[in-house]
Design a protein around this motif. Structure first.
Motif, PDB file in Angstrom:
ATOM      1  N   VAL A   1      52.710  33.159 -31.676  1.00  0.00           N
ATOM      2  CA  VAL A   1      52.646  33.732 -30.109  1.00  0.00           C
ATOM      3  C   VAL A   1      52.225  34.862 -30.280  1.00  0.00           C
ATOM      4  O   VAL A   1      52.783  35.914 -30.224  1.00  0.00           O
ATOM      5  N   GLY A   2      51.324  35.297 -29.753  1.00  0.00           N
ATOM      6  CA  GLY A   2      50.567  36.657 -28.961  1.00  0.00           C
ATOM      7  C   GLY A   2      51.202  37.399 -28.190  1.00  0.00           C
ATOM      8  O   GLY A   2      52.334  38.666 -28.169  1.00  0.00           O
ATOM      9  N   ALA A   3      50.304  36.788 -27.139  1.00  0.00           N
ATOM     10  CA  ALA A   3      51.253  37.912 -25.712  1.00  0.00           C
ATOM     11  C   ALA A   3      52.781  36.668 -25.321  1.00  0.00           C
ATOM     12  O   ALA A   3      52.576  35.609 -24.383  1.00  0.00           O
ATOM     13  N   LEU A   4      53.756  37.091 -25.495  1.00  0.00           N
ATOM     14  CA  LEU A   4      55.288  36.050 -25.428  1.00  0.00           C
ATOM     15  C   LEU A   4      54.893  35.808 -23.890  1.00  0.00           C
ATOM     16  O   LEU A   4      55.899  35.145 -23.198  1.00  0.00           O
ATOM     17  N   ASP A   5      54.745  36.991 -22.468  1.00  0.00           N
ATOM     18  CA  ASP A   5      54.557  36.511 -21.030  1.00  0.00           C
ATOM     19  C   ASP A   5      53.789  35.361 -20.837  1.00  0.00           C
ATOM     20  O   ASP A   5      53.789  35.459 -19.762  1.00  0.00           O
TER      21      ASP A   5
ATOM     22  N   PHE B   1      49.392  30.198 -30.014  1.00  0.00           N
ATOM     23  CA  PHE B   1      50.107  30.389 -28.530  1.00  0.00           C
ATOM     24  C   PHE B   1      49.130  31.927 -28.067  1.00  0.00           C
ATOM     25  O   PHE B   1      49.763  33.223 -28.583  1.00  0.00           O
ATOM     26  N   SER B   2      48.208  31.822 -26.914  1.00  0.00           N
ATOM     27  CA  SER B   2      48.639  33.197 -26.508  1.00  0.00           C
ATOM     28  C   SER B   2      47.436  34.448 -26.580  1.00  0.00           C
ATOM     29  O   SER B   2      48.338  35.415 -27.005  1.00  0.00           O
ATOM     30  N   TYR B   3      46.443  34.265 -27.087  1.00  0.00           N
ATOM     31  CA  TYR B   3      45.952  35.303 -28.026  1.00  0.00           C
ATOM     32  C   TYR B   3      44.597  35.314 -26.888  1.00  0.00           C
ATOM     33  O   TYR B   3      43.945  34.037 -26.703  1.00  0.00           O
ATOM     34  N   GLN B   4      43.872  36.066 -27.270  1.00  0.00           N
ATOM     35  CA  GLN B   4      42.359  36.351 -26.606  1.00  0.00           C
ATOM     36  C   GLN B   4      41.871  36.654 -27.724  1.00  0.00           C
ATOM     37  O   GLN B   4      40.500  35.555 -27.913  1.00  0.00           O
ATOM     38  N   GLY B   5      41.951  36.583 -29.412  1.00  0.00           N
ATOM     39  CA  GLY B   5      41.512  36.180 -30.526  1.00  0.00           C
ATOM     40  C   GLY B   5      41.962  35.513 -31.264  1.00  0.00           C
ATOM     41  O   GLY B   5      43.121  36.578 -31.789  1.00  0.00           O
TER      42      GLY B   5
END
Length: 242
Positions: free
Chosen positions: A134-138, A201-205
């Motif tokens: 999970v990149g961005a937890l929000d 989950f939730s990454y630009q790349g």
């Protein structure tokens, strides 16, 4: 700076190492079988949740055998979140696997490998399985236009240039590619690495290719089986474009 540091030395050091040397014995921690690494948690460290260095496990490796037979070892069920650099950082690994890793909220990358099953490692294979990144937890994925990147001219590292039509490029071949947070920085020197049954989950790349490549050298192939992406803008970023 680390939640855990598995420091596999070529010879034991400290008091125990001195005792072994005084007894005229030779031992090889970097070849020793792992035992168990399971169910550990690391968060909010200055650098990495788990650091691994110089580890090539073989059968009976602690006794420094002349004939070495591979003994692949697995780090299991590790949770790492909100660490300042990487959830897991590793260099010089052969026949090491990771299963059921849960990595999130890392500033630079969930995993980064400098060297993994590279030259002269023969037929070693490493697996990353059943893991969650999970990149961005929000859930808010940064873009080149977002204030964090455009105003501060920094998306947690060297700023890429370009646009959606032509692709984004990092300033120099030596840039580490941390313009955005990634799930995995793929090894610049490494082969026979497979990612299986994992979710991103939730990454630009999600991936950054060839993280430790030198100029004029390409990366190695990695294989992906049964992986899923959710709220991910690009599957991969590269030093020469998306």
């Amino acid at each position: 700076h680390y939640g855990f540091w598995y420091r596999a030395l070529s010879r034991p050091d400290g008091v125990s190492g001195q005792i072994i040397a005084d007894d005229g014995l030779i031992r090889c921690p970097n070849f020793a079988e792992l035992g168990t690494f399971q169910g550990n948690v690391a968060h909010s460290t200055g650098k990495h949740g788990l650091k691994l260095s110089n580890y090539f496990p073989v059968v009976g490796g602690y006794m420094c055998p002349d004939d070495a037979w591979p003994a692949p070892q697995t780090f299991r069920n590790f949770t790492s979140f909100r660490n300042r650099h990487m959830g897991l950082w590793a260099e010089m690994l052969v026949d090491v696997n990771f299963d059921s890793m849960r990595l999130g909220g890392h500033v630079k990358a969930g995993m980064e490998f400098k060297y993994m099953n590279g030259r002269d490692s023969k037929f070693a294979t490493s697996f990353i399985t059943n893991s969650l990144f999970v990149g961005a937890l929000d859930g808010v994925v940064q873009t080149p236009e977002s204030p964090k990147c455009a105003v501060h001219e920094n998306c947690q590292g060297p700023r890429p240039v370009g646009n959606n039509e032509s692709g984004y490029f990092y300033p120099t071949p030596s840039s580490m590619g941390n313009g955005w947070t990634h799930a995995i920085h793929l090894p610049g020197i490494g082969s026979e690495v497979q990612v299986r049954n994992s979710t991103f989950f939730s990454y630009q790349g999600a991936f950054f290719g060839c993280a430790w490549c030198s100029p004029h050298r390409g990366g190695y192939e990695m294989e992906f089986w049964n992986v899923s992406f959710h709220n991910v803008e690009h599957v991969a970023h590269f030093k020469h474009g998306v």
